[in-house]
Design an enzyme around this catalytic site. Structure first.
Site: not given
Ligand code: GDP
Length: 322
Positions: A121, A123, A145
Site C-alpha cells: 500500500s 500507506e 495500517y
Molecule cells: P485511505 O486512504 O485508505 O484511508 O482511504 P479513505 O477513503 O478511507 O480515506 C481517504 C482520505 O479521505 C483520507 O485522507 C481521509 O482522512 C479523508 N477523508 C475525509 N473525509 C472522510 C470521511 O468522511 N471518511 C473517510 N473514510 N475518509 C475521509
C-alpha cells in the site's frame, strides 16, 4: 498464467478479490479462496471457487491451506484494509496483516516454483519524503495500517532476497462501486446520489484538503496479474500519477449526479478527521508501465462518473422515479 493454473487468493470477498476472481475464472484458473471463519460473504463466491476457511492471524491454519492447495500463484489481498479501522483495532491489524504474510512466505518454501503477490500500500510511505513516490522512496508509515503493511512489504523483500518469487504491488487508493461507505469515495458517491434524489441534505466528511491518487480498482487487479506473470519478482507502484483533494472528489461527484453547486453542500466535521493523516499521496508508476506495459484505462472523472451512475441506479431500482 496457464489455463488450469492453481491459484490461492486471500481476501477473495473484498473489492479487489471479487474482481480478481472474475479475471482468474475467465482464464480457467483453478481457484482456492481463503475465507474468514464465519464470513457471511463466502456464500457469494462463484461456484467454481473452492472456499477454505482460515483466520489470517492463524499461521498454522494458513500453512495447512497452502499445503493442501499446492498453489502456483498466491495473491495475498486479505487484510484489515482500512486506515480508519486500523486506528480502532491496531493489535488486530498488526496480527492479521503481518502474520498472514509471514505464514504464506514460509509455506511457499514447500511449494516448488510458487509465486506470491502481496497487495502492499501507498500507506507504507506515510508522510513521504518524495513526491511522486517511487519504489525507492523511504518507508516511514504514520498509521497502524501503514506500519502493518510496511512489515508485510519488508517480509516479502526479505524472502525475495532469499530466492522466492515474491513481489509487491504498492497500490494507491483504488475504488469502485464495490467499495463500502467506510471509504471516502463511496461515502461521497452514495451521498451525492441520495442528495440528487432528495434523500439527504449534504455530505458530512472529515479532512477536505487531503490529496489522494485515486484509480479504478479493476485496472489495479490487472496490475496484480501482470506482476504475477512478470519475468522477475520486484516491487511495483500501481498508481495513476495524479492526485485530487477530497473536496475535488466531492465536487466532481455532485456534478456527476446533476446537483447544482451551492454553499453548505460539503461539510467538514471534526468527528471524521483522523488522529494522523497523510496530506498527499501520489505515485509514479513508471516501473510497471515500462517493464510490464500496464497503464490505467479509467481516469479520475471516469471513476467518479462510474461510481455515481451506479449509486443513482441503486436508488432508482429500489424506488423507480415516477
Ligand atoms: P485511505 O486512504 O485508505 O484511508 O482511504 P479513505 O477513503 O478511507 O480515506 C481517504 C482520505 O479521505 C483520507 O485522507 C481521509 O482522512 C479523508 N477523508 C475525509 N473525509 C472522510 C470521511 O468522511 N471518511 C473517510 N473514510 N475518509 C475521509
Amino acid at each position: 498464467m496457464n489455463p488450469g493454473a492453481r491459484v490461492l487468493v486471500t481476501g477473495a470477498t473484498g473489492q479487489d478479490g471479487s474482481y480478481l476472481l472474475e479475471r482468474l475464472l475467465e482464464r480457467d484458473a483453478s481457484v482456492t479462496a481463503v475465507t474468514r471463519p464465519g464470513d457471511q460473504l463466502t456464500a457469494g463466491l462463484p461456484a467454481q471457487v473452492r472456499p477454505r476457511t482460515a483466520a489470517l492471524d492463524d499461521a498454522e491454519a494458513l500453512r495447512r491451506v497452502v499445503h493442501d492447495a499446492s498453489p502456483e500463484y498466491i495473491f495475498h489481498l486479505g487484510a484489515v484494509s482500512s486506515v480508519a479501522a486500523s486506528w480502532e483495532r491496531p493489535a488486530e491489524t498488526m496480527a492479521v496483516n503481518t502474520v498472514s504474510t509471514a505464514a504464506l512466505l514460509e509455506s511457499m518454501a514447500s511449494t516448488e516454483g510458487a509465486r506470491l503477490v502481496l497487495a502492499s500500500s501507498s500507506e507504507i510511505f506515510g508522510s513521504a519524503a518524495d513526491s511522486p513516490q517511487t519504489e525507492a522512496t523511504a518507508i516511514r508509515p504514520v498509521t497502524p495500517y501503514g506500519v502493518s503493511k510496511a512489515a508485510a512489504h519488508q517480509l516479502v523483500s526479505l524472502w525475495r532476497g532469499r530466492g522466492s518469487f515474491a513481489s509487491t504491488a504498492i497500490l494507491y487508493n483504488h475504488e469502485s462501486p464495490r467499495r463500502p461507505e467506510t471509504f471516502v469515495t463511496r461515502k461521497i458517491t452514495a451521498g451525492a446520489a441520495r442528495i440528487a434524489r432528495g434523500l439527504q441534505d449534504h455530505l458530512t466528511l472529515g479532512a477536505l484538503d487531503a490529496r489522494r491518487d485515486w484509480g479504478w480498482a479493476p485496472d489495479y487487479v490487472d496490475a496484480l496479474l501482470a506482476i504475477a506473470d512478470a519475468e522477475e519478482p520486484d516491487d511495483f507502484i500501481v498508481a495513476s500519477g495524479r492526485s485530487h483533494t477530497v473536496a475535488e472528489f466531492a465536487e466532481a461527484a455532485l456534478h456527476a449526479a446533476g446537483v447544482a453547486a451551492t454553499d453548505g453542500l460539503i461539510v467538514s466535521d471534526p468527528r471524521f478527521v483522523r488522529p494522523a493523516d497523510v496530506a498527499e499521496m501520489v505515485g509514479d508508476a513508471s516501473r510497471i508501465r515500462s517493464r510490464l506495459g500496464w497503464s490505467p484505462t479509467v481516469d479520475f472523472d471516469g471513476l467518479v462518473q462510474r461510481m455515481v451512475a451506479h449509486d443513482l441506479a441503486l436508488i432508482d431500482q429500489a424506488d423507480p422515479p415516477r
